[in-house]
Design a protein around this motif. Structure first.
Motif, mmCIF file in Angstrom:
data_model
loop_
_atom_site.group_PDB
_atom_site.id
_atom_site.type_symbol
_atom_site.label_atom_id
_atom_site.label_comp_id
_atom_site.label_asym_id
_atom_site.label_seq_id
_atom_site.Cartn_x
_atom_site.Cartn_y
_atom_site.Cartn_z
ATOM 1 N N ALA A 161 1.193 -12.290 -0.521
ATOM 2 C CA ALA A 161 1.541 -12.983 -1.289
ATOM 3 C C ALA A 161 2.743 -14.366 -1.051
ATOM 4 C CB ALA A 161 2.531 -12.182 -2.938
ATOM 5 N N ALA A 162 2.519 -15.575 -1.874
ATOM 6 C CA ALA A 162 3.534 -16.678 -0.996
ATOM 7 C C ALA A 162 4.664 -16.114 -1.188
ATOM 8 C CB ALA A 162 2.737 -17.981 -1.935
ATOM 9 N N PHE A 163 4.968 -15.445 -2.288
ATOM 10 C CA PHE A 163 6.382 -15.446 -3.325
ATOM 11 C C PHE A 163 6.740 -13.797 -3.496
ATOM 12 C CE2 PHE A 163 6.141 -19.871 -4.651
ATOM 13 C CZ PHE A 163 7.639 -20.363 -3.133
ATOM 14 N N PRO A 164 8.280 -13.714 -3.277
ATOM 15 C CA PRO A 164 8.715 -12.153 -3.048
ATOM 16 C C PRO A 164 8.037 -11.462 -4.594
ATOM 17 C CG PRO A 164 10.270 -13.139 -1.661
ATOM 18 C CD PRO A 164 9.177 -13.855 -2.606
ATOM 19 N N ALA A 165 7.950 -12.249 -5.761
ATOM 20 C CA ALA A 165 7.342 -12.157 -7.053
ATOM 21 C C ALA A 165 6.441 -11.545 -7.235
ATOM 22 C CB ALA A 165 8.336 -12.964 -7.696
ATOM 23 N N ARG A 166 5.159 -11.424 -6.671
ATOM 24 C CA ARG A 166 3.641 -12.049 -6.534
ATOM 25 C C ARG A 166 3.897 -10.593 -5.492
ATOM 26 N NH1 ARG A 166 1.175 -17.515 -5.573
ATOM 27 N NH2 ARG A 166 3.191 -17.915 -6.673
ATOM 28 N N ARG A 167 4.362 -9.724 -4.995
ATOM 29 C CA ARG A 167 4.400 -8.545 -4.080
ATOM 30 C C ARG A 167 4.857 -7.492 -4.072
ATOM 31 N NH1 ARG A 167 7.707 -11.394 1.106
ATOM 32 N NH2 ARG A 167 6.642 -13.840 0.603
ATOM 33 N N TRP A 168 3.750 -6.885 -4.255
ATOM 34 C CA TRP A 168 3.534 -5.590 -4.556
ATOM 35 C C TRP A 168 4.225 -4.489 -3.681
ATOM 36 C CZ3 TRP A 168 -0.299 -0.825 -4.244
ATOM 37 C CH2 TRP A 168 -0.009 0.248 -5.688
ATOM 38 N N PRO A 169 5.105 -3.581 -3.439
ATOM 39 C CA PRO A 169 5.855 -2.569 -2.305
ATOM 40 C C PRO A 169 4.525 -2.595 -1.193
ATOM 41 C CG PRO A 169 6.571 -1.935 -4.314
ATOM 42 C CD PRO A 169 5.026 -2.771 -4.823
ATOM 43 N N ALA A 170 5.311 -2.516 -0.253
ATOM 44 C CA ALA A 170 4.034 -2.563 0.682
ATOM 45 C C ALA A 170 3.757 -0.760 1.246
ATOM 46 C CB ALA A 170 4.768 -2.448 2.528
ATOM 47 N N ASP A 171 5.006 0.745 1.008
ATOM 48 C CA ASP A 171 4.104 1.641 0.543
ATOM 49 C C ASP A 171 3.019 1.946 -0.255
ATOM 50 O OD1 ASP A 171 6.747 1.163 -1.785
ATOM 51 O OD2 ASP A 171 7.115 2.911 -1.180
ATOM 52 N N ARG A 172 3.191 1.392 -1.563
ATOM 53 C CA ARG A 172 2.261 1.660 -1.974
ATOM 54 C C ARG A 172 0.885 0.623 -1.855
ATOM 55 N NH1 ARG A 172 5.338 0.449 -8.011
ATOM 56 N NH2 ARG A 172 7.609 1.409 -7.483
ATOM 57 N N PHE A 173 0.737 -0.265 -1.213
ATOM 58 C CA PHE A 173 -0.421 -0.439 -0.771
ATOM 59 C C PHE A 173 -1.259 0.375 0.345
ATOM 60 C CE2 PHE A 173 0.475 -4.989 -1.848
ATOM 61 C CZ PHE A 173 -0.514 -5.301 -2.513
ATOM 62 N N ALA A 174 0.058 1.122 1.033
ATOM 63 C CA ALA A 174 -0.454 2.096 1.905
ATOM 64 C C ALA A 174 -0.628 4.087 1.455
ATOM 65 C CB ALA A 174 0.591 2.296 3.324
ATOM 66 N N ALA A 175 -0.121 3.781 0.818
ATOM 67 C CA ALA A 175 -0.270 4.550 0.145
ATOM 68 C C ALA A 175 -2.161 4.644 -0.085
ATOM 69 C CB ALA A 175 0.093 5.504 -1.222
ATOM 70 N N VAL A 176 -2.484 3.844 -0.802
ATOM 71 C CA VAL A 176 -3.614 3.139 -1.655
ATOM 72 C C VAL A 176 -4.840 3.086 0.189
ATOM 73 C CG1 VAL A 176 -5.769 1.613 -2.690
ATOM 74 C CG2 VAL A 176 -2.841 1.768 -3.382
ATOM 75 N N ALA A 177 -4.510 2.216 1.139
ATOM 76 C CA ALA A 177 -5.242 2.325 2.027
ATOM 77 C C ALA A 177 -5.628 3.742 2.040
ATOM 78 C CB ALA A 177 -4.791 1.993 2.942
ATOM 79 N N SER A 178 -4.842 4.720 2.764
ATOM 80 C CA SER A 178 -4.227 6.109 3.309
ATOM 81 C C SER A 178 -5.652 6.934 2.499
ATOM 82 C CB SER A 178 -3.133 6.969 3.790
ATOM 83 O OG SER A 178 -2.984 8.077 3.405
ATOM 84 N N ALA A 179 -5.302 6.926 0.741
ATOM 85 C CA ALA A 179 -6.401 7.310 -0.375
ATOM 86 C C ALA A 179 -7.556 7.582 0.371
ATOM 87 C CB ALA A 179 -6.045 7.365 -1.483
ATOM 88 N N LEU A 180 -7.903 5.924 0.297
ATOM 89 C CA LEU A 180 -9.344 5.069 0.507
ATOM 90 C C LEU A 180 -10.100 5.848 1.887
ATOM 91 C CD1 LEU A 180 -9.209 1.432 -1.836
ATOM 92 C CD2 LEU A 180 -9.651 3.900 -2.123
ATOM 93 N N ARG A 181 -9.253 5.851 2.539
ATOM 94 C CA ARG A 181 -9.569 6.075 4.013
ATOM 95 C C ARG A 181 -9.649 7.701 3.857
ATOM 96 N NH1 ARG A 181 -5.300 7.379 7.789
ATOM 97 N NH2 ARG A 181 -5.257 8.047 5.865
ATOM 98 N N ASP A 182 -8.807 8.216 3.888
ATOM 99 C CA ASP A 182 -9.474 9.833 3.271
ATOM 100 C C ASP A 182 -10.179 9.649 2.215
ATOM 101 O OD1 ASP A 182 -6.853 10.318 4.760
ATOM 102 O OD2 ASP A 182 -5.538 10.967 2.939
ATOM 103 N N GLY A 183 -10.733 9.247 1.551
ATOM 104 C CA GLY A 183 -12.032 9.128 1.106
ATOM 105 C C GLY A 183 -13.192 9.353 2.241
ATOM 106 N N GLY A 184 -12.900 8.681 3.274
ATOM 107 C CA GLY A 184 -13.909 8.066 3.721
ATOM 108 C C GLY A 184 -14.820 6.273 3.756
#
Length: 311
Positions: A161-184
């Motif tokens: 995102a353009a500014f840190p105020a709008r950036r969700w943490p990278a580890d949480r994005f990673a957790a979502v990506a991992s869960a969806l990958r594991d779901g196929g």
């Protein structure tokens, strides 16, 4: 305006999301001024999408308000879709238009008043309505790009995102990506040239293959094609979210510190799932908004799974 002016200059020298939220206003100009040549003063990189709106004939390369406008030739009507002035009004006035359509500002005519809490799409439609144009705030759709997607049918995770105020943490994005990958699901991670390190971190933390990292490798045409053909988009309050709206691609959108009532997708579109805890703050802040941090990875995974089931 039965005959209509022939040369129209519109200022919107901002980013991707700013362009896409102005699409209904641009199309109102096109309908209301048949036969006019409409030139958009905006960053040159946005030219492909500006033309895809069907409302813009050419792009005058302008990025911000710090420099004079490049020569635009004679201008019949200038339209300020950038801000409320005076700086943006002054920049357009330098083109010596016969008429300026803009929000009220001392010294620049009698336009409507500015509402700071108004949704960005509604704001510019209301401006044009005040000057007699019929603008539809729901007119946001873009045609699917002819460019092939670099990852057809993928789930797209965009952590930047353009500014840190709008950036969700990278580890949480990673957790979502991992869960969806594991779901196929096939999961890819995107980011602009300046977001490559962030994208690599998400890919690494999620345990994705390095080929999932598309950061810095999707110019605007390819990014648009990717989003248009995606199964799902997961991102914060950024331009990619507006691409998902434009192509009606299912999305999970993480909002904070700006409320979705100002920058979110239009109401009534069930394909877009907005997560927001109700906290407001400085959208240009240097640290993540506390409200954004209240959104858990589990909440985002749950929203993503529901969106995929219904897509």
């Amino acid at each position: 305006m039965a005959v209509g002016p022939r040369r129209v200059l519109v200022l919107r020298a901002l980013g991707l999301g700013d362009l896409l939220t102005a699409v209904p206003a641009l199309r109102a100009l096109r309908r209301g001024l048949p036969g006019a040549r409409i030139t958009l003063a905006a960053p040159a990189v946005l030219s492909p999408l500006a033309r895809a709106t069907g409302a813009v004939d050419g792009v005058l390369p302008v990025d911000g308000l710090e420099h004079p406008l490049p020569p635009a030739g004679p201008v019949d009507v200038a339209v300020n879709l950038h801000g409320r002035g005076p700086q943006s009004h002054r920049l357009l006035a330098s083109a010596a238009p016969r008429r300026l359509l803009a929000f009220a500002c001392p010294g620049y005519g009698d336009g409507p008043g500015w509402d700071p809490d108004e949704h960005e799409v509604t704001r510019w439609c209301r401006l044009l309505a005040a000057f007699g144009f019929d603008a539809d705030p729901g007119d946001l759709d873009l045609p699917a790009p002819a460019t092939p997607s670099p990852a057809p049918g993928a789930v797209v995770v965009h952590p930047g995102a353009a500014f840190p105020a709008r950036r969700w943490p990278a580890d949480r994005f990673a957790a979502v990506a991992s869960a969806l990958r594991d779901g196929g699901e096939r999961v890819v991670v995107t980011g602009g040239p300046g977001e490559a390190a962030l994208a690599r971190r998400v890919v690494r933390l999620a345990g994705l293959d390095e080929t999932a990292d598309l950061s810095g490798r999707t110019p605007l045409r390819e990014l648009a094609a990717l989003i248009a053909d995606a199964r799902l988009v997961i991102c914060g309050d950024t331009g990619v979210a507006h691409l998902a709206t434009a192509f009606r691609t299912p999305s999970v959108l993480l909002f904070g510190p700006t409320p979705p009532g100002r920058w979110g997708p239009p109401p009534g579109r069930a394909e877009h799932h907005v997560l927001w805890t109700g906290h407001r703050g400085d959208p240009h802040g240097r640290v993540p908004c506390p409200g954004l941090l209240e959104i858990s990875a589990d909440q985002a995974v749950d929203a993503a799974e529901k969106a995929l089931v219904n897509s």
